[in-house]
Design a protein around this motif. Structure first.
Motif, PDB file in Angstrom:
ATOM      1  N   LEU A   1       0.839  -1.191   0.000  1.00  0.00           N
ATOM      2  CA  LEU A   1       0.000   0.000   0.000  1.00  0.00           C
ATOM      3  C   LEU A   1       0.877   1.245   0.000  1.00  0.00           C
ATOM      4  O   LEU A   1       1.849   1.327   0.753  1.00  0.00           O
ATOM      5  CB  LEU A   1      -0.897   0.001   1.233  1.00  0.00           C
ATOM      6  CG  LEU A   1      -1.858  -1.185   1.354  1.00  0.00           C
ATOM      7  CD1 LEU A   1      -2.548  -1.164   2.713  1.00  0.00           C
ATOM      8  CD2 LEU A   1      -2.889  -1.171   0.242  1.00  0.00           C
ATOM      9  N   GLU A   2       0.516   2.204  -0.852  1.00  0.00           N
ATOM     10  CA  GLU A   2       1.305   3.428  -0.913  1.00  0.00           C
ATOM     11  C   GLU A   2       1.050   4.325   0.284  1.00  0.00           C
ATOM     12  O   GLU A   2       1.959   4.948   0.823  1.00  0.00           O
ATOM     13  CB  GLU A   2       1.003   4.193  -2.207  1.00  0.00           C
ATOM     14  CG  GLU A   2       1.695   3.621  -3.430  1.00  0.00           C
ATOM     15  CD  GLU A   2       1.716   4.628  -4.568  1.00  0.00           C
ATOM     16  OE1 GLU A   2       1.101   5.705  -4.432  1.00  0.00           O
ATOM     17  OE2 GLU A   2       2.352   4.349  -5.588  1.00  0.00           O
ATOM     18  N   ARG A   3      -0.227   4.423   0.663  1.00  0.00           N
ATOM     19  CA  ARG A   3      -0.575   5.312   1.772  1.00  0.00           C
ATOM     20  C   ARG A   3      -1.642   4.648   2.630  1.00  0.00           C
ATOM     21  O   ARG A   3      -2.423   3.833   2.156  1.00  0.00           O
ATOM     22  CB  ARG A   3      -1.083   6.664   1.257  1.00  0.00           C
ATOM     23  CG  ARG A   3      -0.029   7.504   0.549  1.00  0.00           C
ATOM     24  CD  ARG A   3      -0.563   8.870   0.163  1.00  0.00           C
ATOM     25  NE  ARG A   3      -1.660   8.789  -0.792  1.00  0.00           N
ATOM     26  CZ  ARG A   3      -2.905   9.181  -0.554  1.00  0.00           C
ATOM     27  NH1 ARG A   3      -3.221   9.682   0.627  1.00  0.00           N
ATOM     28  NH2 ARG A   3      -3.841   9.089  -1.481  1.00  0.00           N
ATOM     29  N   ILE A   4      -1.700   5.048   3.891  1.00  0.00           N
ATOM     30  CA  ILE A   4      -2.699   4.560   4.830  1.00  0.00           C
ATOM     31  C   ILE A   4      -3.572   5.740   5.244  1.00  0.00           C
ATOM     32  O   ILE A   4      -3.056   6.782   5.673  1.00  0.00           O
ATOM     33  CB  ILE A   4      -2.031   3.953   6.076  1.00  0.00           C
ATOM     34  CG1 ILE A   4      -1.073   2.838   5.680  1.00  0.00           C
ATOM     35  CG2 ILE A   4      -3.090   3.443   7.054  1.00  0.00           C
ATOM     36  CD1 ILE A   4      -1.712   1.698   4.946  1.00  0.00           C
ATOM     37  N   ALA A   5      -4.874   5.601   5.099  1.00  0.00           N
ATOM     38  CA  ALA A   5      -5.770   6.654   5.569  1.00  0.00           C
ATOM     39  C   ALA A   5      -5.985   6.549   7.073  1.00  0.00           C
ATOM     40  O   ALA A   5      -6.044   7.560   7.777  1.00  0.00           O
ATOM     41  CB  ALA A   5      -7.112   6.559   4.837  1.00  0.00           C
ATOM     42  N   LEU A   6      -6.091   5.313   7.561  1.00  0.00           N
ATOM     43  CA  LEU A   6      -6.314   5.089   8.987  1.00  0.00           C
ATOM     44  C   LEU A   6      -5.569   3.829   9.404  1.00  0.00           C
ATOM     45  O   LEU A   6      -5.901   2.737   8.953  1.00  0.00           O
ATOM     46  CB  LEU A   6      -7.816   4.928   9.271  1.00  0.00           C
ATOM     47  CG  LEU A   6      -8.214   4.684  10.732  1.00  0.00           C
ATOM     48  CD1 LEU A   6      -7.976   5.935  11.560  1.00  0.00           C
ATOM     49  CD2 LEU A   6      -9.673   4.251  10.823  1.00  0.00           C
ATOM     50  N   PRO A   7      -4.519   3.940  10.225  1.00  0.00           N
ATOM     51  CA  PRO A   7      -3.843   2.736  10.704  1.00  0.00           C
ATOM     52  C   PRO A   7      -4.768   1.955  11.631  1.00  0.00           C
ATOM     53  O   PRO A   7      -5.811   2.462  12.059  1.00  0.00           O
ATOM     54  CB  PRO A   7      -2.625   3.283  11.447  1.00  0.00           C
ATOM     55  CG  PRO A   7      -3.035   4.650  11.872  1.00  0.00           C
ATOM     56  CD  PRO A   7      -3.934   5.171  10.788  1.00  0.00           C
ATOM     57  N   TRP A   8      -4.403   0.726  11.937  1.00  0.00           N
ATOM     58  CA  TRP A   8      -5.238  -0.069  12.838  1.00  0.00           C
ATOM     59  C   TRP A   8      -5.559   0.741  14.088  1.00  0.00           C
ATOM     60  O   TRP A   8      -4.675   1.299  14.727  1.00  0.00           O
ATOM     61  CB  TRP A   8      -4.523  -1.351  13.228  1.00  0.00           C
ATOM     62  CG  TRP A   8      -4.630  -2.428  12.194  1.00  0.00           C
ATOM     63  CD1 TRP A   8      -3.656  -2.863  11.352  1.00  0.00           C
ATOM     64  CD2 TRP A   8      -5.794  -3.210  11.893  1.00  0.00           C
ATOM     65  NE1 TRP A   8      -4.139  -3.882  10.549  1.00  0.00           N
ATOM     66  CE2 TRP A   8      -5.455  -4.109  10.859  1.00  0.00           C
ATOM     67  CE3 TRP A   8      -7.092  -3.240  12.395  1.00  0.00           C
ATOM     68  CZ2 TRP A   8      -6.353  -5.021  10.311  1.00  0.00           C
ATOM     69  CZ3 TRP A   8      -8.006  -4.147  11.860  1.00  0.00           C
ATOM     70  CH2 TRP A   8      -7.634  -5.028  10.833  1.00  0.00           C
ATOM     71  N   SER A   9      -6.859   0.796  14.416  1.00  0.00           N
ATOM     72  CA  SER A   9      -7.299   1.680  15.494  1.00  0.00           C
ATOM     73  C   SER A   9      -8.444   1.051  16.270  1.00  0.00           C
ATOM     74  O   SER A   9      -9.224   0.261  15.735  1.00  0.00           O
ATOM     75  CB  SER A   9      -7.769   3.031  14.940  1.00  0.00           C
ATOM     76  OG  SER A   9      -6.772   3.649  14.158  1.00  0.00           O
ATOM     77  N   ILE A  10      -8.531   1.430  17.537  1.00  0.00           N
ATOM     78  CA  ILE A  10      -9.707   1.107  18.341  1.00  0.00           C
ATOM     79  C   ILE A  10     -10.746   2.176  18.050  1.00  0.00           C
ATOM     80  O   ILE A  10     -10.424   3.364  18.020  1.00  0.00           O
ATOM     81  CB  ILE A  10      -9.345   1.089  19.833  1.00  0.00           C
ATOM     82  CG1 ILE A  10      -8.289   0.010  20.101  1.00  0.00           C
ATOM     83  CG2 ILE A  10     -10.583   0.854  20.691  1.00  0.00           C
ATOM     84  CD1 ILE A  10      -7.750   0.030  21.521  1.00  0.00           C
ATOM     85  N   PRO A  11     -12.000   1.813  17.787  1.00  0.00           N
ATOM     86  CA  PRO A  11     -12.995   2.810  17.363  1.00  0.00           C
ATOM     87  C   PRO A  11     -13.307   3.820  18.453  1.00  0.00           C
ATOM     88  O   PRO A  11     -13.593   3.468  19.593  1.00  0.00           O
ATOM     89  CB  PRO A  11     -14.218   1.954  17.033  1.00  0.00           C
ATOM     90  CG  PRO A  11     -14.052   0.722  17.857  1.00  0.00           C
ATOM     91  CD  PRO A  11     -12.579   0.464  17.888  1.00  0.00           C
ATOM     92  N   THR A  12     -13.202   5.061  18.091  1.00  0.00           N
ATOM     93  CA  THR A  12     -13.686   6.152  18.922  1.00  0.00           C
ATOM     94  C   THR A  12     -14.481   7.061  18.021  1.00  0.00           C
ATOM     95  O   THR A  12     -14.294   7.066  16.810  1.00  0.00           O
ATOM     96  CB  THR A  12     -12.522   6.919  19.572  1.00  0.00           C
ATOM     97  OG1 THR A  12     -11.627   7.358  18.541  1.00  0.00           O
ATOM     98  CG2 THR A  12     -11.759   6.050  20.562  1.00  0.00           C
ATOM     99  N   ALA A  13     -15.375   7.827  18.579  1.00  0.00           N
ATOM    100  CA  ALA A  13     -16.340   8.567  17.778  1.00  0.00           C
ATOM    101  C   ALA A  13     -15.693   9.493  16.760  1.00  0.00           C
ATOM    102  O   ALA A  13     -15.697   9.225  15.571  1.00  0.00           O
ATOM    103  CB  ALA A  13     -17.276   9.351  18.695  1.00  0.00           C
ATOM    104  N   ALA A  14     -15.109  10.574  17.196  1.00  0.00           N
ATOM    105  CA  ALA A  14     -14.627  11.577  16.260  1.00  0.00           C
ATOM    106  C   ALA A  14     -13.312  11.190  15.604  1.00  0.00           C
ATOM    107  O   ALA A  14     -13.090  11.439  14.425  1.00  0.00           O
ATOM    108  CB  ALA A  14     -14.476  12.914  16.982  1.00  0.00           C
ATOM    109  N   GLU A  15     -12.430  10.534  16.363  1.00  0.00           N
ATOM    110  CA  GLU A  15     -11.086  10.288  15.860  1.00  0.00           C
ATOM    111  C   GLU A  15     -11.057   9.309  14.689  1.00  0.00           C
ATOM    112  O   GLU A  15     -10.312   9.498  13.732  1.00  0.00           O
ATOM    113  CB  GLU A  15     -10.187   9.764  16.990  1.00  0.00           C
ATOM    114  CG  GLU A  15      -9.848  10.797  18.050  1.00  0.00           C
ATOM    115  CD  GLU A  15     -10.948  10.951  19.095  1.00  0.00           C
ATOM    116  OE1 GLU A  15     -10.754  11.720  20.034  1.00  0.00           O
ATOM    117  OE2 GLU A  15     -12.003  10.300  18.943  1.00  0.00           O
TER     118      GLU A  15
END
Length: 504
Positions: free
Chosen positions: A139-153
């Motif tokens: 992948l050239e770019r990542i929009a969102l790395p692995w994350s725990i879901p939070t509302a705004a972030e």
């Protein structure tokens, strides 16, 4: 070692082993260690770094669901560690702008965002779109790395960016039903036709040139100069193991190679299955579960039947899935989730691909939104998808996951009444005189379609009036229109509220 993927990822649980790969010094060996919450090593693998790519790959021993774990890759004195890793089920969510619509854009967005923090075991990851003239290995770019879901972030970003509302809601439903960690990988790009997600070999199987890899302009559709056959390839090397995947609607193909879709869609599914099985060293099952959303709606009063044809072709012209040409698949019908007041219409000339942000005064002035191609009710889409996933991917028995479908039709002796038998008990929700149509012609090639009003719908039988058909009826179709239903109000449903799919 995929450090930009970040902590908090979900790896595929047993019975398969999760595939891990990364980069290293050619000729060297990389040691991969999996450690538990207390720091004790629970598994260790060694993999050589191959030249000239400088990549290594290993398959972890199968792990039961749960966590947290830490994963360390070490080459000599150098090491990279990823933490808070869970083993569960990984889902790949691909498609175009309806898949890319974020939680912020859907109905009841504030309530959905507020509830997100209650699901820390549903992890999200989003790849960023990238153009390339060659197949990419990473992948050239990542929009969102692995994350725990939070509302705004993590879930509340701008329009058509990340994270996918349909993907998130599906994952949340599956977690609630299965109590298993769920990893969600979004790879979506607005305005892309199915050819953009297919290999050259799959395109050739359907009579399309291998370089149907580039589309300069789609009739009545935004310009899409995207190198086809290249979008999904970089997702394969990380090895999503036996992860089910699902795809969003194919609006673009209502305007491009529409009547090839009954070949290109099954070919894409088979192609992805082969690629993931090979790319994961056989850990991904050959019949990878695959779900999709049947095309929703666009223009309310359009006489064009391209959307109807594409809905039919999405099932390989067999009406329902799984079927002989599309085994291991499931479908969410969405034609009754129309949204005439959606503010997210389709951008036309000058607007670029769906979901792109306008830049420059001249471009802004040329934007025009038409139709309602982006319905905001993604909750019902996800609810219907998760029923199919539980029945097909997880094998839940006796779970009703799709609406009623006709199993036969008998023409009464007078020729004026047709009794159509369905697979399930019917609920006649809306008295629509044009829901059913019959072909009143001597031949089917040039049908004169006339309405066949519903006289009665009782049990599993619909009785249709054929008084407007002078010659004997030669064919029958249902919900054959671009906008065939009102919101949650088609003609026929089952007792669980699932709509009967269209058929010809």
């Amino acid at each position: 070692f995929a450090s930009y993927y970040g902590d908090h990822m979900v790896l595929q649980k047993a019975p398969a082993g999760a595939v891990v790969w990364g980069y290293g010094e050619p000729g060297a060996a990389v040691t991969v260690a999996l450690s538990g919450d207390g720091g004790g090593i629970v598994g260790k693998k060694t993999a050589p770094v191959k030249g000239p790519s400088g990549t290594w790959t290993t398959v972890l021993d199968p792990m039961d669901q749960g966590g947290p774990y830490a994963l360390t890759a070490r080459q000599g004195p150098e090491n990279v560690t990823l933490r808070d890793i869970y083993f569960g089920d990984v889902w790949l969510c691909s498609g175009q702008s309806n898949m890319a619509m974020t939680v912020l854009q859907i109905a009841n967005a504030s309530r959905e965002l507020a509830a997100a923090a209650r699901y820390p075991d549903v992890r999200v990851f989003a790849a960023a779109p990238a153009r390339s003239d060659v197949e990419l290995e990473d992948l050239e770019r990542i929009a969102l790395p692995w994350s725990i879901p939070t509302a705004a972030e993590n879930l509340g970003h701008g329009n058509f960016t990340y994270f996918s509302a349909v993907c998130w809601l599906l994952g949340r439903h599956l977690y609630e039903a299965l109590r298993c960690p769920v990893g969600l990988v979004e790879v979506a790009w607005g305005g892309t036709p199915i050819e953009a997600w297919s290999s050259r070999e799959a395109l050739r199987e359907c009579g399309l040139p291998g370089n149907a890899g580039r589309v300069s302009a789609l009739p009545r559709y935004p310009s899409s100069p995207i190198p086809l056959s290249l979008l999904s390839h970089p997702v394969i090397p990380p090895g999503l193991s036996p992860a089910p995947s699902f795809s969003g609607p194919g609006e673009a193909n209502a305007f491009l190679h529409t009547d090839r879709y009954n070949c290109t869609f099954p070919a894409l599914i088979a192609d992805w299955r082969r690629a993931f099985h090979t790319g994961s060293a056989g850990q991904t099952e050959p019949l990878l579960p695959f779900g999709f959303v049947q095309l929703s709606t666009y223009r309310r009063r359009s006489p064009d039947d391209a959307f109807a044809r594409l809905r039919w072709h999405q099932t390989a012209d067999l009406g329902v899935v799984p079927n002989a040409r599309m085994p291991g698949t499931f479908m969410a019908v969405a034609m009754d989730l129309c949204d005439e007041r959606s503010p997210y219409g389709r951008r036309v000339p000058g607007g670029g691909a769906e979901g792109e942000e306008a830049t420059g005064c001249r471009l802004r002035a040329s934007l025009l939104f038409l139709g309602s191609i982006h319905p905001r009710d993604k909750q019902n889409v996800a609810q219907r998808l998760q029923l199919g996933a539980r029945a097909v991917a997880y094998g839940e028995k006796d779970l009703v996951f799709q609406g009623p479908y006709p199993t036969g039709a008998i023409l009464e002796a007078t020729g004026a009444v047709l009794n159509v038998t369905y697979s399930q008990e019917l609920v006649w929700r809306r008295r629509d005189a044009s829901a059913f149509e019959v072909c009143c012609s001597s031949g089917i090639s040039r049908c004169r379609w006339v309405p066949a009003p519903v006289l009665a719908a009782e049990g599993r039988t619909v009785t249709l009036a054929l008084g407007g058909c002078a010659p004997p009826a030669r064919a029958l179709r249902y919900a054959w229109a671009e906008w065939p239903c009102q919101y949650q109000s088609c003609a026929l449903y089952n007792t669980r509220g699932l709509p009967a799919p269209p058929f010809l």
